[in-house]
Design a protein around this motif. Structure first.
Motif: not given
Length: 82
Positions: A7, A10-11, A14, A19-20, A28-29
């Motif tokens: 995770f 990924s953050a 991007h 993200a959610l 966002t991430y």
């Protein structure tokens, strides 16, 4: 690689991607990782300076629930879903 490591990577790659989406919020991430890191720091402080070995998380499909899971995983703790 751990889930929390994936995770975080990924953050880094991007940060501005969504993200959610939960509770009427789009996160966002980078934002979710930031929330989880702050919560993880609070968990350590409240545990007396040491990362807890287990963290109970109210297992709801909510921003708070997902943040709690990620924070616990960032600490290397075992998540105990409630």
């Amino acid at each position: 690689m751990t889930l929390s490591g994936w995770f975080a990577a990924s953050a880094d790659r991007h940060p501005d991607l969504v993200a959610l989406e939960a509770d009427g919020h789009t996160v966002t991430y980078a934002d979710l990782l930031g929330l989880a890191e702050r919560l993880a720091a609070r968990m350590v402080t409240e545990a007396g300076g040491e990362p807890p070995g287990r963290v109970a998380v109210l297992a709801t499909r909510s921003l708070a629930g997902y943040t709690g899971y990620l924070a616990a995983l960032r600490l290397g703790a075992t998540v105990v879903p409630l």
